[in-house]
Write a protein that holds these residues in place. Structure first.
Motif, mmCIF file in Angstrom:
data_model
loop_
_atom_site.group_PDB
_atom_site.id
_atom_site.type_symbol
_atom_site.label_atom_id
_atom_site.label_comp_id
_atom_site.label_asym_id
_atom_site.label_seq_id
_atom_site.Cartn_x
_atom_site.Cartn_y
_atom_site.Cartn_z
ATOM 1 N N TYR A 85 42.915 30.111 33.473
ATOM 2 C CA TYR A 85 41.448 30.108 34.311
ATOM 3 C C TYR A 85 40.357 30.857 33.281
ATOM 4 O O TYR A 85 40.523 31.760 32.910
ATOM 5 N N GLN A 86 39.439 30.013 33.087
ATOM 6 C CA GLN A 86 38.358 30.256 32.070
ATOM 7 C C GLN A 86 37.325 31.147 33.154
ATOM 8 O O GLN A 86 36.456 30.386 33.926
ATOM 9 N N MET A 87 36.991 32.326 32.966
ATOM 10 C CA MET A 87 36.235 33.012 33.789
ATOM 11 C C MET A 87 34.759 32.849 33.530
ATOM 12 O O MET A 87 34.391 33.080 32.231
ATOM 13 N N PRO A 88 34.016 32.195 34.456
ATOM 14 C CA PRO A 88 32.488 32.150 34.355
ATOM 15 C C PRO A 88 31.729 33.433 33.726
ATOM 16 O O PRO A 88 30.865 33.601 32.862
ATOM 17 N N VAL A 89 32.245 34.543 34.635
ATOM 18 C CA VAL A 89 31.614 36.034 34.145
ATOM 19 C C VAL A 89 32.561 36.917 33.652
ATOM 20 O O VAL A 89 33.712 36.921 34.174
ATOM 21 N N ALA A 90 32.308 37.813 32.846
ATOM 22 C CA ALA A 90 32.863 38.911 32.261
ATOM 23 C C ALA A 90 32.989 39.981 33.568
ATOM 24 O O ALA A 90 32.347 40.747 33.885
ATOM 25 N N SER A 91 34.237 40.044 34.176
ATOM 26 C CA SER A 91 34.421 41.029 35.313
ATOM 27 C C SER A 91 35.849 41.493 35.183
ATOM 28 O O SER A 91 36.856 40.389 35.705
ATOM 29 N N ALA A 92 36.036 42.733 35.178
ATOM 30 C CA ALA A 92 37.395 43.283 35.259
ATOM 31 C C ALA A 92 37.993 43.157 36.468
ATOM 32 O O ALA A 92 39.241 43.281 36.807
ATOM 33 N N GLN A 93 37.259 43.305 37.746
ATOM 34 C CA GLN A 93 37.593 43.131 39.151
ATOM 35 C C GLN A 93 38.331 41.774 39.192
ATOM 36 O O GLN A 93 39.306 41.687 39.889
ATOM 37 N N VAL A 94 37.407 40.737 38.903
ATOM 38 C CA VAL A 94 37.933 39.379 39.086
ATOM 39 C C VAL A 94 39.126 39.035 38.110
ATOM 40 O O VAL A 94 40.289 38.564 38.495
ATOM 41 N N LYS A 95 39.201 39.573 37.080
ATOM 42 C CA LYS A 95 40.326 39.594 36.204
ATOM 43 C C LYS A 95 41.688 40.094 36.825
ATOM 44 O O LYS A 95 42.625 39.597 37.007
ATOM 45 N N SER A 96 41.242 41.420 37.214
ATOM 46 C CA SER A 96 42.535 41.990 37.961
ATOM 47 C C SER A 96 43.086 41.471 39.057
ATOM 48 O O SER A 96 44.346 41.465 39.478
ATOM 49 N N ALA A 97 42.199 40.756 39.758
ATOM 50 C CA ALA A 97 42.575 40.022 40.982
ATOM 51 C C ALA A 97 43.454 39.083 40.781
ATOM 52 O O ALA A 97 44.646 38.762 41.342
ATOM 53 N N ARG A 118 28.955 43.960 51.935
ATOM 54 C CA ARG A 118 28.960 42.648 52.665
ATOM 55 C C ARG A 118 28.011 41.785 51.986
ATOM 56 O O ARG A 118 28.056 40.496 52.048
ATOM 57 N N ARG A 119 27.076 42.338 51.203
ATOM 58 C CA ARG A 119 26.187 41.266 50.408
ATOM 59 C C ARG A 119 26.699 40.895 49.064
ATOM 60 O O ARG A 119 25.980 39.983 48.451
ATOM 61 N N ARG A 120 27.544 41.385 48.521
ATOM 62 C CA ARG A 120 27.879 41.435 47.214
ATOM 63 C C ARG A 120 28.804 40.021 46.992
ATOM 64 O O ARG A 120 29.588 39.364 48.075
ATOM 65 N N PRO A 121 28.716 39.064 45.968
ATOM 66 C CA PRO A 121 29.439 37.850 45.920
ATOM 67 C C PRO A 121 30.738 37.847 45.666
ATOM 68 O O PRO A 121 31.410 38.820 44.894
ATOM 69 N N MET A 122 31.394 37.180 46.331
ATOM 70 C CA MET A 122 32.941 37.149 46.372
ATOM 71 C C MET A 122 33.424 35.818 45.907
ATOM 72 O O MET A 122 34.671 35.758 45.881
ATOM 73 N N ALA A 123 32.759 34.953 45.999
ATOM 74 C CA ALA A 123 33.193 33.635 45.623
ATOM 75 C C ALA A 123 33.811 33.591 44.121
ATOM 76 O O ALA A 123 34.863 32.876 43.800
ATOM 77 N N ARG A 124 33.181 34.509 43.228
ATOM 78 C CA ARG A 124 33.875 34.604 42.045
ATOM 79 C C ARG A 124 35.328 35.025 41.910
ATOM 80 O O ARG A 124 36.104 34.593 40.977
ATOM 81 N N VAL A 125 35.802 35.591 43.119
ATOM 82 C CA VAL A 125 37.028 36.078 43.233
ATOM 83 C C VAL A 125 38.103 34.983 44.075
ATOM 84 O O VAL A 125 39.198 34.716 43.737
ATOM 85 N N ILE A 126 37.213 34.515 45.144
ATOM 86 C CA ILE A 126 38.192 33.652 46.086
ATOM 87 C C ILE A 126 38.399 32.248 45.233
ATOM 88 O O ILE A 126 39.233 31.615 45.397
ATOM 89 N N ASN A 127 37.412 31.916 44.494
ATOM 90 C CA ASN A 127 37.492 30.385 43.568
ATOM 91 C C ASN A 127 38.803 30.360 42.957
ATOM 92 O O ASN A 127 39.648 29.494 43.229
ATOM 93 N N PRO A 128 39.261 31.409 41.986
ATOM 94 C CA PRO A 128 40.462 31.256 41.192
ATOM 95 C C PRO A 128 41.525 31.458 42.026
ATOM 96 O O PRO A 128 42.793 30.922 41.883
ATOM 97 N N LEU A 129 41.355 32.264 43.040
ATOM 98 C CA LEU A 129 42.608 32.773 43.878
ATOM 99 C C LEU A 129 42.931 31.340 44.583
ATOM 100 O O LEU A 129 44.190 30.950 44.990
ATOM 101 N N THR A 130 41.979 30.712 45.296
ATOM 102 C CA THR A 130 42.364 29.259 45.755
ATOM 103 C C THR A 130 42.880 28.459 44.876
ATOM 104 O O THR A 130 43.778 27.725 45.364
ATOM 105 N N GLU A 131 42.341 28.358 43.781
ATOM 106 C CA GLU A 131 42.993 27.562 42.664
ATOM 107 C C GLU A 131 44.611 27.784 42.485
ATOM 108 O O GLU A 131 45.299 26.987 42.298
ATOM 109 N N MET A 132 44.941 28.792 42.606
ATOM 110 C CA MET A 132 46.224 29.270 42.629
ATOM 111 C C MET A 132 47.098 28.745 43.860
ATOM 112 O O MET A 132 48.410 29.145 43.914
ATOM 113 N N GLY A 133 46.323 28.496 44.943
ATOM 114 C CA GLY A 133 46.988 28.321 46.147
ATOM 115 C C GLY A 133 46.908 29.060 47.323
ATOM 116 O O GLY A 133 47.382 28.840 48.545
#
Ligand code: S3P
Length: 427
Positions: free
Chosen positions: A162-174, A119-134
């Motif tokens: 999408y140009q990812m700001p951080v290298a993250s396999a989790q965000v990329k996979s999402a 619940r404390r970990r950052p999720m904007a990194r995944v919500i932002n690109p998904l929001t950009e997709m609609g």
């Protein structure tokens, strides 16, 4: 409190290490999107992967488990159903982030929560690109944290570049999972390459996916062609504890059987070898695009090294174990670009500095994104706090075993990724 005694002899064993956590998650998720039954063998029954199993069941997949074998039958790419309750990802960032991507294109509502750490970990990194997709996603704290609700999708998602700001396999996979359902091609560009298990498995499920260094392009599809069987190799992140312990304990000769050696994960072998470790890769084989091998390691003297940049995503989860090795090395080790460790299950940089210095005083210091280890200091018995972080618990345990012993407040947290870790350590 669990007490781990100092080991005054080398390790001489053949070890079957716990199954790969990253590949286990992906095997259930993708199998649940096919329409035939997939038999997954050597599945990791750690708490994180069981969170993924529970979530995929709630989304409509049929999953039967007996021991380390599971049978997954999906209802096709378009066959997920609305869960009746909130989905609980527990401690698992991989479950949560990948499923946020998967749920974004669905025509139903999904709400996620997780434990105190997640619940404390950052999720904007995944919500932002998904929001950009609609996608329509709302989360606590300005769309940054759990609980998070993915609202029903009212139109087909847009393929994005999408140009990812951080290298993250989790965000990329999402993004790739959402991209499966998009109206056009999606391209993801990573700052440096991260683990590529999702890309490899999507290809094994017949998806058209192209990769060129750190650029990945996914073409949307209507159905996945699931393989009949998937066999999961051992996890190099779990093998890392034995690579380090066998190296620093005199008189060791250990073979870790059937470990995944995908090149996006083998940074630990490269760095330990640079430090002077003797690690051999034997019996290399490939299945479903993933390579595995037996790793033989014998004890050796280590020296300090300096690394960072592209190496970091290749060993991000192994840094606490590498820090233990560095404490036994001659000279100083400097690890750059590790700011991401501050947003793992706990702030691992702070945890290493606070807890590891109890075992080896005046050894560990950190800046915002650099870890410095002055090797060769005197070691002492200590009582340490794991902060409920599985990788801190296992690293502290091997540290104590190689030093003067350690007592840790919580040993159950190893169930996240390596349920029988202590059986191997105390064998
Ligand atoms: C994982 C990716 C990494 C890693 C985590 C597992 C995965 O996280 O630290 O343990 O399975 O995709 P990030 O994507 O946040 O770097």
């Amino acid at each position: 409190m669990k007490k781990i005694l100092a080991m005054n002899h080398g390790m001489r064993d053949e070890i079957q290490v716990a199954a790969d956590k990253s590949i286990s998650h992906r095997s259930v998720i993708l199998s649940a999107l096919g329409s035939t039954t997939v038999e997954i063998s050597n599945f990791l029954s750690g708490a994180d992967c069981l969170s993924t199993v529970a979530c995929m069941r709630a989304l409509g997949a049929n999953i039967e488990q007996s021991g380390d074998k599971i049978l997954v039958t999906g209802n096709g790419l378009q066959g997920l159903k609305e869960p009746e309750n909130i989905l609980d990802a527990g401690n698992s960032g991989t479950t949560l982030r990948l499923l946020l991507g998967l749920c974004s294109p669905q025509k139903f509502l999904t709400t996620f929560t997780g434990d105190n750490s997640l619940r404390r970990r950052p999720m904007a990194r995944v919500i932002n690109p998904l929001t950009e997709m609609g996608a329509n996603i709302v989360g606590r704290n300005g769309n940054k944290n759990l609980p998070i609700t993915v609202l029903p999708s009212t139109k087909i998602l847009r393929g994005i570049n999408y140009q990812m700001p951080v290298a993250s396999a989790q965000v990329k996979s999402a993004i790739l999972l959402a991209g499966l359902y998009a109206g056009s091609v999606t391209t993801v560009v990573e700052p440096v390459p991260s683990r590529n298990h999702t890309e490899k498995m999507l290809a094994a499920f017949g998806v058209h996916i192209e990769t060129f260094n750190n650029i990945i392009r996914i073409f949307p599809t209507y159905n996945l062609v699931a393989p009949e069987k998937i066999s999961i190799p051992g996890d190099i992140s779990s093998g890392a504890y034995w690579l380090v312990l066998a190296t620093i304990l005199d008189g060791s000769d250990v073979t870790i059987k059937n470990v995944g050696v995908n090149e996006t994960r083998t940074g630990i072998i490269d760095v330990l070898s640079d430090m002077g470790a003797k690690i051999e890769m034997l019996n290399v084989k490939t299945s479903g695009g993933e390579s595995s091998a037996d790793l033989r390691v014998v004890s050796s003297k280590l020296r300090g090294v300096e690394f960072g940049g592209e190496m970091i995503p290749r060993l991000i989860d192994e840094i606490p174990a590498i820090a233990v090795a560095a404490a036994f090395a001659e000279g100083t080790t400097i690890i750059h670009d590790v700011g991401e460790l501050r947003v793992k299950e706990t702030d691992r940089l702070a945890a290493i500095v606070e807890e590891f210095n109890k075992i080896s005083p005046n050894t560990f210091t950190a800046t915002e994104d650099t870890l410095i280890i002055h090797g060769g200091q005197e070691k002492t018995f200590a009582e340490c706090i794991t902060r409920a972080d599985h990788r801190m618990a296992m690293s502290l345990s091997i540290f104590g075993a190689a030093a003067k012993g350690v007592a840790i407040d919580d040993s159950d947290c190893v169930n996240i990724s390596y349920p029988n870790f202590f059986d191997v350590l105390t064998d």
